[in-house]
Design a protein around this motif. Structure first.
Motif, PDB file in Angstrom:
ATOM      1  N   VAL A  34       1.191  -1.310  -0.341  1.00 35.95           N
ATOM      2  CA  VAL A  34       0.092   0.047   0.731  1.00 35.95           C
ATOM      3  C   VAL A  34       0.392   0.736   0.114  1.00 35.95           C
ATOM      4  O   VAL A  34       1.966   1.050   0.327  1.00 35.95           O
ATOM      5  N   LYS A  35       0.620   2.377  -0.066  1.00 32.64           N
ATOM      6  CA  LYS A  35       0.812   3.701   0.134  1.00 32.64           C
ATOM      7  C   LYS A  35      -0.076   4.794   0.223  1.00 32.64           C
ATOM      8  O   LYS A  35      -1.277   4.846   0.304  1.00 32.64           O
ATOM      9  N   HIS A  36       0.190   4.978   2.268  1.00 29.23           N
ATOM     10  CA  HIS A  36      -0.785   5.307   2.211  1.00 29.23           C
ATOM     11  C   HIS A  36      -0.609   7.451   2.196  1.00 29.23           C
ATOM     12  O   HIS A  36      -0.419   7.395   1.231  1.00 29.23           O
ATOM     13  N   ALA A  37      -1.776   7.717   2.637  1.00 26.13           N
ATOM     14  CA  ALA A  37      -2.415   8.934   2.473  1.00 26.13           C
ATOM     15  C   ALA A  37      -1.205   9.902   2.156  1.00 26.13           C
ATOM     16  O   ALA A  37      -1.438  10.578   1.676  1.00 26.13           O
ATOM     17  N   ASP A  38      -0.173   9.872   3.157  1.00 24.05           N
ATOM     18  CA  ASP A  38       0.726  10.862   3.444  1.00 24.05           C
ATOM     19  C   ASP A  38       1.753  10.355   2.344  1.00 24.05           C
ATOM     20  O   ASP A  38       3.165  10.944   1.703  1.00 24.05           O
ATOM     21  N   GLY A  39       1.365   9.659   1.361  1.00 28.11           N
ATOM     22  CA  GLY A  39       2.512   8.423   0.175  1.00 28.11           C
ATOM     23  C   GLY A  39       3.675   7.960   1.162  1.00 28.11           C
ATOM     24  O   GLY A  39       4.492   7.176   0.590  1.00 28.11           O
ATOM     25  N   ASN A  40       3.745   7.714   2.236  1.00 31.61           N
ATOM     26  CA  ASN A  40       4.679   6.621   3.208  1.00 31.61           C
ATOM     27  C   ASN A  40       4.754   4.875   2.786  1.00 31.61           C
ATOM     28  O   ASN A  40       3.490   4.719   2.410  1.00 31.61           O
ATOM     29  N   PRO A  41       4.745   4.172   1.612  1.00 31.87           N
ATOM     30  CA  PRO A  41       4.475   3.448   1.609  1.00 31.87           C
ATOM     31  C   PRO A  41       5.195   2.231   2.541  1.00 31.87           C
ATOM     32  O   PRO A  41       4.750   0.626   1.758  1.00 31.87           O
ATOM     33  N   SER A  42       5.003   1.604   3.399  1.00 32.14           N
ATOM     34  CA  SER A  42       5.824   0.826   4.428  1.00 32.14           C
ATOM     35  C   SER A  42       3.956   0.702   4.795  1.00 32.14           C
ATOM     36  O   SER A  42       3.579   0.938   5.394  1.00 32.14           O
ATOM     37  N   LEU A  43       4.035  -0.447   5.299  1.00 29.78           N
ATOM     38  CA  LEU A  43       3.242  -1.666   6.183  1.00 29.78           C
ATOM     39  C   LEU A  43       3.651  -2.161   7.244  1.00 29.78           C
ATOM     40  O   LEU A  43       4.017  -3.143   7.052  1.00 29.78           O
ATOM     41  N   GLU A  44       2.892  -2.019   7.900  1.00 29.21           N
ATOM     42  CA  GLU A  44       2.881  -3.461   8.886  1.00 29.21           C
ATOM     43  C   GLU A  44       1.841  -3.841   9.651  1.00 29.21           C
ATOM     44  O   GLU A  44       1.332  -3.161   9.644  1.00 29.21           O
ATOM     45  N   LEU A  45       1.583  -6.054  10.236  1.00 29.79           N
ATOM     46  CA  LEU A  45       0.806  -5.798  10.489  1.00 29.79           C
ATOM     47  C   LEU A  45       0.619  -6.774  11.860  1.00 29.79           C
ATOM     48  O   LEU A  45       1.508  -7.419  11.630  1.00 29.79           O
ATOM     49  N   LYS A  46      -0.319  -6.703  12.556  1.00 28.63           N
ATOM     50  CA  LYS A  46       0.270  -7.050  14.205  1.00 28.63           C
ATOM     51  C   LYS A  46      -1.311  -7.642  15.039  1.00 28.63           C
ATOM     52  O   LYS A  46      -2.111  -7.137  13.999  1.00 28.63           O
ATOM     53  N   TYR A  47      -0.956  -8.900  14.974  1.00 28.05           N
ATOM     54  CA  TYR A  47      -2.657  -9.100  16.035  1.00 28.05           C
ATOM     55  C   TYR A  47      -3.178  -8.487  16.386  1.00 28.05           C
ATOM     56  O   TYR A  47      -2.130  -7.943  17.714  1.00 28.05           O
ATOM     57  N   VAL A  48      -4.220  -8.580  16.754  1.00 30.86           N
ATOM     58  CA  VAL A  48      -5.059  -8.041  17.268  1.00 30.86           C
ATOM     59  C   VAL A  48      -6.108  -8.395  18.090  1.00 30.86           C
ATOM     60  O   VAL A  48      -5.738  -8.996  19.131  1.00 30.86           O
ATOM     61  N   SER A  49      -7.053  -9.825  17.181  1.00 27.33           N
ATOM     62  CA  SER A  49      -8.017 -10.568  17.818  1.00 27.33           C
ATOM     63  C   SER A  49      -8.243 -11.122  16.675  1.00 27.33           C
ATOM     64  O   SER A  49      -8.410 -11.404  15.596  1.00 27.33           O
ATOM     65  N   HIS A  50      -9.293 -12.033  17.903  1.00 25.50           N
ATOM     66  CA  HIS A  50      -9.603 -13.469  16.091  1.00 25.50           C
ATOM     67  C   HIS A  50     -10.841 -13.754  17.160  1.00 25.50           C
ATOM     68  O   HIS A  50     -11.334 -13.943  18.140  1.00 25.50           O
ATOM     69  N   LYS A  51     -12.013 -14.489  16.013  1.00 21.37           N
ATOM     70  CA  LYS A  51     -13.341 -15.343  16.355  1.00 21.37           C
ATOM     71  C   LYS A  51     -13.325 -15.957  15.647  1.00 21.37           C
ATOM     72  O   LYS A  51     -13.191 -15.862  14.602  1.00 21.37           O
ATOM     73  N   THR A  52     -14.599 -17.049  16.154  1.00 20.51           N
ATOM     74  CA  THR A  52     -14.878 -17.588  15.434  1.00 20.51           C
ATOM     75  C   THR A  52     -16.075 -17.796  15.771  1.00 20.51           C
ATOM     76  O   THR A  52     -16.752 -18.055  16.713  1.00 20.51           O
TER      77      THR A  52
END
Length: 740
Positions: free
Chosen positions: A103-121
């Motif tokens: 992705v390219k964020h709204a401010d032009g930054n091309p970096s992305l990190e994804l951390k676990y937050v929650s899950h459900k079944t």
């Protein structure tokens, strides 16, 4: 006031510390998420950095308490060795392998990190459930939710992703995969399916070597013309129908797709599947959800046979429109008349349809256009009014005349396309996908309408709606799509200030919207999906269609191979097979081949001799007696035509009380081909007794089956029975019936 302010600040600090300790505590406790069917499991687990990783693929573990111990059995931390087992790998931060999302964020930054937050079944019933996992960027208000829907008994998983953000301006999605799978088994074999017009579904099996093997399409529409979103992945050894761990997969998307199979330096496999990012960067506004198409896959530890039977069961019950219902046999006029007909010629064919015993007559291309009559494929497409010279009394007259003969009536349309020589093109040039500054490029003398435009969606829906409003007894729609997209450009998107790179995605989403409207108003009318032959055939479109056309190549020998390979992914009830004059094989052979699915005819019945006509009548009666087994039974591929001189396939009903076996000679170079060996059957009850009877015997011929035709299921599945296929008996159909 000062004391109150200090109290508030202290309270805020305490809350911040509490939140930080909570996050640290969460990170310290690894989270394990099983995605499990009855026979297979994918195990996901957070690492020390709270990133979600795939740590196991294999048979389900009996002791859930040992889930946390799985990651200790593997080394996933040697970054120098190229081991990246992320469950949905981002670009621009820690990951240097092929990303699942960029992705390219709204401010032009091309970096992305994804951390676990929650899950459900969420469990729907005893067989199905859905697990959703939320991942967030710790810096930007950007999140991804991974979805895994499972059907435990069928061992089928449907996987997709939803992306959203709350940034101040739109975010540019540069890549947005549906799934990112990771496997640590050491040898992987891929069967992909290549092709071209009249040569669809050609299998290529190869061992995956280090690097990336890509299967993709950039055609926009008719996306399966050259490559195919269906694949077979086998683990440890080449795919087998009877043993081994295999995955039958498909990206359920009707436009540009991309499948990446990457073997890393440690011989592990990363599979990334999704929309092809080619020319498709997607500008996503804040607070909108971008849902990717689904990757659907069936898993088996007992080979492709079991996997395909499970996938067929799933498709009939959960995905294909009216998958557990009935289908209409038909007579089509295309190869009998092409564009040269009038209402008298068409209505005279109704008697032929009734005479041989089919359910319906289908009127194909050429019935519309007045200013630019549809007398060939160069004009009229887009002008969906009956041609006054050909059909002076309209379609309604033909519907009534067919009803008088005791048959139903269906119609061909191609509503997504337009000929430049048409009134629609003259009046609505802005509705056409075309580069205004470039010469137009045609595929079969036509262009594609811009379904990203809501006005065009209304027009296409109106074509179908108008047909049914005027002809409420219309029984069938054949929906064709012959062109690919050249000069991709949307006047509508330009007018709205939306990037042109949204077009490929928005086109197909617009098509789905039209189909949803059609099915909301006309939920049960059968519709056939055609695309210059096998240009379309996926489980997203089959939510709206009852069946699809595998290929314009109806030569029966070629169809045996195509239908064999389509059978890995689709139940027979979804495949339309027509008897035509293509090829040198006798009529019996052609009818037998077409009976392995939804049977239709595209021949001139009046040109048949008496024996051929009598055979057709009897063969359709036989088909009506066993079609339920073919449509809803279990398929067993017995003898592979890719490897042998004959082909043999078998359908068995769920009670194991009735079966039908199709046998064909596919190599006629040797006089004594296939006369010596029996075909070993499958899927029967070894303790039951079965009668074997030959069907579809041509008038004047006699059966070669033994007079003592009662056998145990045990005998038939160990010794088998010889269908005596040879140069004089090139196709043999056997009915297997339980004797009580």
């Amino acid at each position: 006031m000062k004391e109150k302010l200090e109290f508030c600040l202290n309270k805020k600090r305490v809350f911040t510390l509490f939140f930080m300790f909570g996050v640290i505590s969460l990170w310290a406790q690894k989270v394990t998420i099983p995605i499990a069917t009855n026979s297979n499991m994918i195990l996901l687990q957070t690492d020390d950095n709270n990133r979600l990783m795939t740590v196991y693929f294999g048979k389900p573990l009996a002791n859930t308490g040992e889930y946390l111990a799985v990651s200790g059995a593997y080394n996933f931390k040697d970054e120098n060795a190229g081991i990246y087992n992320g469950t949905y790998t981002p670009a621009g931060t820690w990951n240097l392998s092929e990303p699942a999302i960029q992705v390219k964020h709204a401010d032009g930054n091309p970096s992305l990190e994804l951390k676990y937050v929650s899950h459900k079944t969420e469990k729907f019933d005893a067989n199905s459930s859905i697990t959703s996992i939320v991942l967030k960027d710790p810096v930007y208000p950007f999140e991804v939710t991974l979805f895994y829907k499972i059907w435990a008994k069928e061992n089928v998983i449907e996987q997709w992703t939803e992306i959203k953000h709350n940034e101040k301006k739109a975010v540019l999605l540069q890549k947005f995969a549906s799934a990112n799978l990771y496997f640590t088994n050491k040898d992987f074999y891929l069967t992909s399916f290549q092709g071209q017009y009249l040569k669809e579904m050609q299998p290529i099996e190869s061992k995956l070597l280090q690097g990336i093997r890509t299967v993709d399409s950039k055609l926009g529409t008719r996306a399966m013309l050259l490559q195919n979103p269906n694949f077979i992945l086998s683990f440890g050894k080449p795919a087998s129908d009877t043993d081994g761990t295999v995955m039958l997969g498909q990206l359920a998307w009707s436009s540009n797709f991309k499948l990446d199979f990457e073997i890393d330096s440690s011989k592990n496999l990363r599979l990334i599947a999704g929309v092809n990012p080619y020319a498709s960067e997607y500008l996503l506004p804040a607070n909108q959800v971008f849902k990717t198409p689904s990757l659907i896959y069936a898993l088996s530890n007992n080979g492709t046979g079991e996997a395909s039977r499970n996938l067929h069961d799933w498709a009939r019950k959960y995905r294909v429109l009216d998958g557990e219902g009935e289908r209409l046999t038909l007579l089509n006029n295309w190869e009998a008349t092409y564009f040269d007909f009038d209402e008298n010629k068409i209505s005279s064919l109704f008697k032929d349809a009734k005479d041989i015993g089919v359910d319906m007559f289908l009127l194909d291309d050429g019935w519309f256009g007045n200013k630019y009559p549809r007398n060939d494929d160069k004009a009229g497409l887009g002008d969906w009014k009956e041609n006054a010279k050909k059909l002076p009394h309209g379609l309604g007259y033909l519907v009534k005349e067919a009803k008088k003969e005791g048959i139903k009536f269906g119609i061909w349309i191609e509503p997504e396309m337009v000929n430049p020589k048409s009134e629609l093109y003259e009046k609505h040039l802005d509705w056409v996908i075309r580069q205004p500054e470039r010469p137009e490029v045609y595929y079969r003398n036509q262009l594609v309408l811009d379904l990203s435009n809501p006005e065009v969606q209304d027009f296409v829906f109106g074509i179908v709606d108008d047909l049914f409003v005027k002809n409420p007894e219309l029984a069938f729609i054949k929906w064709d799509c012959n062109a690919v997209i050249y000069n991709a450009y949307s006047a509508y998107l330009n007018k709205k200030g939306i990037p042109q790179s949204n077009l490929y995605v928005d086109y197909i989403r617009g098509l789905y919207k039209v189909l949803e409207r059609i099915r909301a108003k006309y939920p049960k009318v059968p519709m056939m999906l055609c695309s210059g032959g096998g240009g379309r055939g996926d489980y997203e479109m089959l939510k709206y269609f009852t069946e699809f056309w595998p290929s314009d190549d109806t030569e029966p020998i070629e169809r045996i191979f195509m239908q064999w390979d389509y059978s890995y992914f689709f139940p027979s009830i979804t495949t339309d097979n027509h008897v035509t004059d293509w090829g040198k094989q006798p009529l019996k052979f052609r009818v037998d081949v077409a009976s392995m699915g939804k049977l239709g005819f595209d021949i001139v019945v009046s040109h048949l001799n008496d024996k051929d006509k009598l055979f057709c009548k009897e063969a359709i009666k036989n088909y009506d007696s066993f079609k339920d087994v073919v449509w809803h039974g279990d398929l067993y591929r017995l003898v592979n035509p890719h490897e042998n001189d004959i082909a043999s396939l078998m359908y068995v009903d769920k009670d194991k009380g009735k079966a039908v076996v199709f046998n064909y000679l596919v190599n006629n170079r040797f006089m004594m081909t296939a006369t010596a060996l029996p075909v070993v059957l499958k899927g029967l009850d070894p303790n039951k007794k079965y009668a074997v009877k030959e069907l579809n015997i041509y008038p004047g011929a006699s059966s070669k089956m033994p007079s003592e035709n009662i056998f145990s299921g045990d005998f038939l599945m160990k010794v088998g029975i010889n269908p005596n296929v040879n140069l004089y008996r090139t196709s043999v159909v056997l009915e297997i019936t339980e004797v009580k």
